[in-house]
Design a protein around this motif. Sequence first.
Motif, PDB file in Angstrom:
ATOM      1  N   GLU A 211      36.360  33.084  46.134  1.00 33.11           N
ATOM      2  CA  GLU A 211      37.644  33.401  45.536  1.00 33.11           C
ATOM      3  C   GLU A 211      37.466  34.440  44.426  1.00 33.11           C
ATOM      4  O   GLU A 211      36.354  34.703  43.979  1.00 33.11           O
ATOM      5  N   LYS A 212      38.569  34.989  43.959  1.00 35.73           N
ATOM      6  CA  LYS A 212      38.507  35.958  42.874  1.00 35.73           C
ATOM      7  C   LYS A 212      37.994  35.301  41.604  1.00 35.73           C
ATOM      8  O   LYS A 212      38.423  34.210  41.234  1.00 35.73           O
TER       9      LYS A 212
ATOM     10  N   SER B  95      37.911  35.427  37.714  1.00 38.56           N
ATOM     11  CA  SER B  95      38.620  36.000  36.578  1.00 38.56           C
ATOM     12  C   SER B  95      37.667  36.191  35.404  1.00 38.56           C
ATOM     13  O   SER B  95      36.901  35.278  35.055  1.00 38.56           O
TER      14      SER B  95
ATOM     15  N   ASP C  10      38.311  42.061  37.273  1.00 35.84           N
ATOM     16  CA  ASP C  10      37.952  40.805  37.914  1.00 35.84           C
ATOM     17  C   ASP C  10      37.117  41.149  39.148  1.00 35.84           C
ATOM     18  O   ASP C  10      37.030  42.318  39.555  1.00 35.84           O
TER      19      ASP C  10
ATOM     20  N   MET D 113      35.447  39.989  43.181  1.00 36.37           N
ATOM     21  CA  MET D 113      35.310  39.151  44.377  1.00 36.37           C
ATOM     22  C   MET D 113      33.980  39.504  45.041  1.00 36.37           C
ATOM     23  O   MET D 113      33.612  40.691  45.131  1.00 36.37           O
TER      24      MET D 113
ATOM     25  N   THR E 191      38.480  44.478  41.004  1.00 35.51           N
ATOM     26  CA  THR E 191      39.935  44.561  41.076  1.00 35.51           C
ATOM     27  C   THR E 191      40.539  44.323  39.703  1.00 35.51           C
ATOM     28  O   THR E 191      40.043  43.505  38.919  1.00 35.51           O
TER      29      THR E 191
ATOM     30  N   ARG F  59      43.792  43.485  36.909  1.00 34.56           N
ATOM     31  CA  ARG F  59      44.700  42.341  36.751  1.00 34.56           C
ATOM     32  C   ARG F  59      46.163  42.750  36.688  1.00 34.56           C
ATOM     33  O   ARG F  59      47.031  41.910  36.433  1.00 34.56           O
TER      34      ARG F  59
ATOM     35  N   ALA G  47      41.498  47.886  44.642  1.00 39.77           N
ATOM     36  CA  ALA G  47      40.237  47.319  45.141  1.00 39.77           C
ATOM     37  C   ALA G  47      39.188  48.418  45.179  1.00 39.77           C
ATOM     38  O   ALA G  47      39.358  49.416  45.883  1.00 39.77           O
TER      39      ALA G  47
ATOM     40  N   ARG H 202      37.333  44.514  50.949  1.00 42.41           N
ATOM     41  CA  ARG H 202      38.687  44.128  50.549  1.00 42.41           C
ATOM     42  C   ARG H 202      39.516  45.373  50.228  1.00 42.41           C
ATOM     43  O   ARG H 202      38.982  46.396  49.807  1.00 42.41           O
TER      44      ARG H 202
ATOM     45  N   THR I 100      43.836  36.803  48.918  1.00 44.42           N
ATOM     46  CA  THR I 100      44.142  36.780  47.488  1.00 44.42           C
ATOM     47  C   THR I 100      45.336  37.663  47.173  1.00 44.42           C
ATOM     48  O   THR I 100      45.447  38.773  47.703  1.00 44.42           O
TER      49      THR I 100
END
Length: 537
Positions: free
Chosen positions: A79-80, A82, A92, A94, A119, A121, A126, A251, A397
């Motif tokens: 998952e991403k 943070s 952030d 992935m 990525t 916020r 991406a 992504r 996501t």
Amino acid sequence: MTVEELLVGKEQPFIDMSYFAKPEWAKNAKDSFSGTITLHITELNYPKEKEYYPGENIFPELHLDFVSHNGELIPLIKEKISTRNQLSSYWDVMVGTGKLWYEENDGEWSRASFPLTLTDRWIGTARNCVATFVYKPESISNVCLQCSQETADIDDKGIANINGILSANFQAKQFADSIQIIEQHNLSESRRLPMHPLSEIDLNNEVADYFEKMIFTNAPTSLGAFLMDSTLYLHPPKTRHGLYPYPSEMRHGLYSVTKSMAGALALMYFEERYEQDVFNELVSDYVPALADHVGWRDVTFSQTLNMVTGTDGGEDAARLLNTLIIAETAEEAINNIAKLGDLLESPGQKFHYATTNLFVLSYALQKYVEEKEGANVNYWDLVHEHVLVPIGAEYFTVLHTIEEDENEAIPILGYGALPTIDEAAKIALLFANEGRFQGIQILHKERVKEVFAETDWNGYHTNNDFRGSNYQHAFWSKEIKTEECKIRATYMLGFGENYVVFLPSKVIIFRFLDEHDLDIDKLIISVENLKSSCQQE
């Protein structure tokens, strides 16, 4: 990159991405890998035409847990991640599954690399990166990172190559749930859609030539593919420094594709879940900030999705930035939207594209679901559990608001989707199959059919909008004349231009791009030459 260069942290030039990939001639790694890599805060080499946003040239501190199995380097967290509490970095992260191997002359050191996406916020860009290092059972070298492709805002000078040597530490450890992690990884891998080279079916390179065409850089198309008979045919994804080594893990920031890929998905799911006409619920009943706003008084959930609210959403860049993008919390964003004006037309009368409408829908959906399920239930958690997990897109996501309590964050819905090609294809296939998956109706069938003009309702005319002639439930459509007949192409569309195109032949085209090419007619015609829609028309 030699072992010695990685050990001492020698800066590297931008190099071909093949140096980050496992060579065909490589041998199996000498040692397995299990433990935590700590990547320290690092200033990146990031040549850019304009001033950095705060922390944009800073790689954040990360603690990444990995296990290995059959030559794969598997992250425990897909998952991403943070990093906003660090304050120092804009990004952030992935992480995807990488590889382990051994090369002659590396002595006791094995090699590894893994895909990594940076990525932001606020918009959901991406940056497609790959990291590589050498390791022994108890130690690793520095980590070399390179990012040579992205889906980002070219108008904001977002096209940029990035690299750096990241200082790293390693703590070897065995994870108590490593067997379950590997089993879950293998299950996810087994559920991927079959993927074949585009060249297998595009024998004359007609489709490939379209994906290859240059616009501003030598690699404008991050990824091009089409789905036919439940098989993905993928053109090798290029970067500005060669082929990306991990195409399945890449992504893509798809901007307004999110409106259909996440917004329509969510609303159609809840219409099916509750067996009620959620589409025609009134926004003002669920959004207190808009309850006394004359323009929003009679607006339905459906009208937000269809861009016919009769309100002035402020799609121009300056108002969108100040209203939604830089707003952090849901309450701040919805209060900003409440200050926008109205149009002359009543709700349902005229198409007026506004990204803020989708955030209003997201806010309203959250309050609607709270009434149904309880105050602590997040509507996107239900979408994840009952839509994304069953279809095998569990790591899909979307961008959320920034709340003090992250559990209270809700999707923006207007932008911010970050799918892999497999996730994008599975969601598209769910729509193409009228919302059914393995015999279970997940999305409301009639609403899905409305997207594709398979009912008496034909959506809304867009008043000759340059992006398409009709708009239905966050999907665009237009007629295209092929060599044999006229067909209706229905598509998700996002800034850049990112496309997911549905054809009557049941072929679905994917083109992820950030260098502005709205003309997809030639691409569609070239795909039609491989499988015609005309007999379906």
